[in-house]
Design a protein around this motif. Structure first.
Motif, PDB file in Angstrom:
ATOM      1  N   ILE A   1       0.840  -1.200   0.000  1.00 55.69           N
ATOM      2  CA  ILE A   1       0.000   0.000   0.000  1.00 55.69           C
ATOM      3  C   ILE A   1       0.876   1.252   0.000  1.00 55.69           C
ATOM      4  O   ILE A   1       0.558   2.243  -0.666  1.00 55.69           O
ATOM      5  CB  ILE A   1      -0.966  -0.018   1.200  1.00 55.69           C
TER       6      ILE A   1
ATOM      7  N   LEU B   1      -6.574   2.454   8.466  1.00 57.41           N
ATOM      8  CA  LEU B   1      -7.596   2.644   7.442  1.00 57.41           C
ATOM      9  C   LEU B   1      -8.833   1.865   7.857  1.00 57.41           C
ATOM     10  O   LEU B   1      -8.735   0.842   8.543  1.00 57.41           O
ATOM     11  CB  LEU B   1      -7.103   2.159   6.079  1.00 57.41           C
TER      12      LEU B   1
ATOM     13  N   ASP C   1     -12.870   0.282   6.548  1.00 55.30           N
ATOM     14  CA  ASP C   1     -13.583  -0.227   5.377  1.00 55.30           C
ATOM     15  C   ASP C   1     -14.135   0.916   4.533  1.00 55.30           C
ATOM     16  O   ASP C   1     -14.091   0.877   3.296  1.00 55.30           O
ATOM     17  CB  ASP C   1     -14.734  -1.151   5.808  1.00 55.30           C
TER      18      ASP C   1
ATOM     19  N   VAL D   1     -11.388   2.633   2.442  1.00 56.91           N
ATOM     20  CA  VAL D   1     -10.920   1.761   1.364  1.00 56.91           C
ATOM     21  C   VAL D   1     -11.986   1.635   0.270  1.00 56.91           C
ATOM     22  O   VAL D   1     -11.666   1.627  -0.923  1.00 56.91           O
ATOM     23  CB  VAL D   1     -10.526   0.380   1.922  1.00 56.91           C
TER      24      VAL D   1
ATOM     25  N   SER E   1     -11.452   2.446  -3.705  1.00 62.27           N
ATOM     26  CA  SER E   1     -11.649   1.384  -4.684  1.00 62.27           C
ATOM     27  C   SER E   1     -12.629   1.764  -5.786  1.00 62.27           C
ATOM     28  O   SER E   1     -12.712   1.072  -6.801  1.00 62.27           O
ATOM     29  CB  SER E   1     -12.134   0.112  -3.974  1.00 62.27           C
TER      30      SER E   1
ATOM     31  N   LEU F   1      -7.232  -3.169  -3.862  1.00 64.42           N
ATOM     32  CA  LEU F   1      -7.193  -2.505  -2.560  1.00 64.42           C
ATOM     33  C   LEU F   1      -8.149  -3.134  -1.553  1.00 64.42           C
ATOM     34  O   LEU F   1      -7.766  -3.425  -0.412  1.00 64.42           O
ATOM     35  CB  LEU F   1      -7.508  -1.017  -2.721  1.00 64.42           C
ATOM     36  N   LYS F   2      -9.382  -3.359  -1.960  1.00 63.73           N
ATOM     37  CA  LYS F   2     -10.373  -3.881  -1.021  1.00 63.73           C
ATOM     38  C   LYS F   2     -10.047  -5.310  -0.573  1.00 63.73           C
ATOM     39  O   LYS F   2     -10.052  -5.592   0.630  1.00 63.73           O
ATOM     40  CB  LYS F   2     -11.786  -3.801  -1.607  1.00 63.73           C
TER      41      LYS F   2
ATOM     42  N   PHE G   1      -6.978  -5.297   1.749  1.00 69.04           N
ATOM     43  CA  PHE G   1      -7.286  -4.654   3.023  1.00 69.04           C
ATOM     44  C   PHE G   1      -8.139  -5.571   3.890  1.00 69.04           C
ATOM     45  O   PHE G   1      -7.889  -5.701   5.098  1.00 69.04           O
ATOM     46  CB  PHE G   1      -8.005  -3.326   2.808  1.00 69.04           C
TER      47      PHE G   1
END
Length: 310
Positions: free
Chosen positions: A17, A197, A199, A202, A206, A217-218, A221
Motif C-alpha cells: 500500500i 484505514l 472499510d 478503502v 476502490s 485494494l479492497k 485490506f
C-alpha cells in the motif's frame, strides 16, 4: 519538484500500500526498489515489487534484490496469516518466466546519479541497508536523509512484548545503520499503530477505476484487517505502518517528534527492543523519532492522493 526515494522494503501488504501511494503521488518519485526478506522471502518480495510497478505502468523503475536473511542466521519467520502466502493477501500474481532485476550495485549508481536529491526509505529489516553502508560508505554520505520504519519506544512491540518486527529481525544491522546514517527519521509503532484505514475509506479509494490498484485494494485490506481483528479485538481499522514512513518524506507534519539517539538491544532476552535515554541527565540527539501521529493530517493527505484520477 517531487521527492526522489530509493525504497528498501519487503512487500507485504502494508509495504504494498505504501508503494501504491508513492507511485500515485505526484510529490514522490520512486527511483528504485530494493526488495528483501521480511514479511515474505526475498524472491517473493522481488516479484511483488515488480508486479506493482507493472500495474502502475512503470516497469522501468529498477527492482534490486536485496538480502535473503539477517546477518546472524536464525530461523526466519514469515506471516502468511497477516500478509497472505504471497504477501499481497488473496491476490495471485500472474505466472511469469522472467522478472527483470538489477544488480545490488545499482544502489551506488542511483546515489551517484541523484546525490542529495535522494532520500532512502527503509520499511523492512535493516540488512540490505546496512550492507549498502558497508559497500558504499562514501556514496551514502551524499544521501539527503534516511527514513526507517521500526522500533517501539516505551510501548509494546508487535512481534514480542518488547520488540517491533523490523528492528527485531536484524537488530545488529539496525544498530549499524543508526550509527552510520545521518539525518535519520524513525517512525516507530508509537505512530504507525494509529495510522489505520477503515472499510469506508478503502471503499472510497476502490471506486476510482482509473486507479491501477483499485481492483486489489479492497481484497488485500479485508485480508489484512481480518488478521488485525484477531490480534487486537475491537480495533476500528488496520494500521498501515509503512505508509507513514513514506508519507513523512513529503509531509513531516503528519507526526510530532522528539530528538534522541536510539539503540536496539541485540541480546536474546530483549532482542529488538529499541530505546532512548530519557533520564533527567540523558542528552537529546540527532535522530528524529516520530512519537505521535497527527491522524487528521495523515488521512487527509492519503485521501487527497488516492482520490486523484490517474
Amino acid at each position: 519538484m517531487p521527492k526522489k526515494i530509493l525504497l528498501f522494503c519487503d512487500p507485504g501488504i502494508d509495504d504494498s500500500i505504501a508503494i501504491m501511494f508513492a507511485l500515485i503521488n505526484p510529490e514522490i518519485e520512486i527511483v528504485g526498489i530494493v526488495a528483501s526478506y521480511g514479511n515474505v522471502s526475498k524472491e517473493q518480495a522481488t516479484a511483488n515489487a515488480a508486479y506493482l510497478l507493472e500495474l502502475a505502468g512503470k516497469p522501468d523503475i529498477p527492482v534490486i534484490p536485496g538480502a535473503f536473511m539477517p546477518i546472524q542466521k536464525k530461523m526466519i519467520t514469515y506471516y502468511p496469516e497477516i500478509h497472505g502466502e504471497d504477501g499481497i493477501g488473496p491476490i495471485q500474481l500472474p505466472v511469469k518466466d522472467y522478472i527483470k532485476v538489477y544488480p545490488f550495485d545499482t544502489i551506488r549508481l542511483l546515489i551517484e546519479a541523484y546525490g542529495n536529491e535522494l532520500n532512502i526509505v527503509d520499511t523492512g529489516r535493516s540488512t540490505s541497508l546496512a550492507t549498502a553502508f558497508i559497500l558504499y560508505p562514501q556514496q551514502m554520505k551524499l544521501v539527503n536523509g534516511f527514513y526507517l520504519m521500526g522500533g517501539s519506544f516505551f510501548a509494546p512491540g508487535n512481534v514480542t512484548p518488547l520488540a517491533e518486527a523490523n528492528f527485531h529481525g536484524d537488530p545488529t544491522s539496525t544498530n549499524f545503520v543508526l550509527k552510520h546514517a545521518h539525518n535519520i527519521t524513525i517512525t516507530p509503532l508509537n505512530t504507525t499503530n494509529y495510522a489505520y484505514l477503515t472499510d469506508e475509506v478503502v471503499d472510497l479509494f476502490s471506486k476510482h477505476k482509473s486507479n491501477p490498484f483499485a481492483f486489489m485494494l479492497k481484497p488485500i485490506f479485508e485480508y489484512y484487517f481480518k488478521a488485525y481483528k484477531k490480534l487486537s479485538p475491537g480495533i476500528i481499522g488496520a494500521p498501515i505502518h509503512d505508509l507513514v514512513t513514506v508519507m513523512t518524506v513529503c509531509k513531516p507534519n503528519i507526526a510530532e517528534y522528539i530528538y534522541y539517539d536510539a539503540q536496539v538491544i541485540e541480546g536474546i532476552e530483549a532482542k529488538g527492543l529499541s530505546y532512548i535515554d530519557l533520564r533527567p541527565l540523558g542528552q537529546p540527539g540527532q535522530t528524529r523519532i516520530a512519537i505521535k501521529l497527527n491522524y487528521d493530517i495523515f488521512i487527509k493527505e492519503l485521501k487527497d492522493c488516492m482520490l486523484k484520477m490517474i
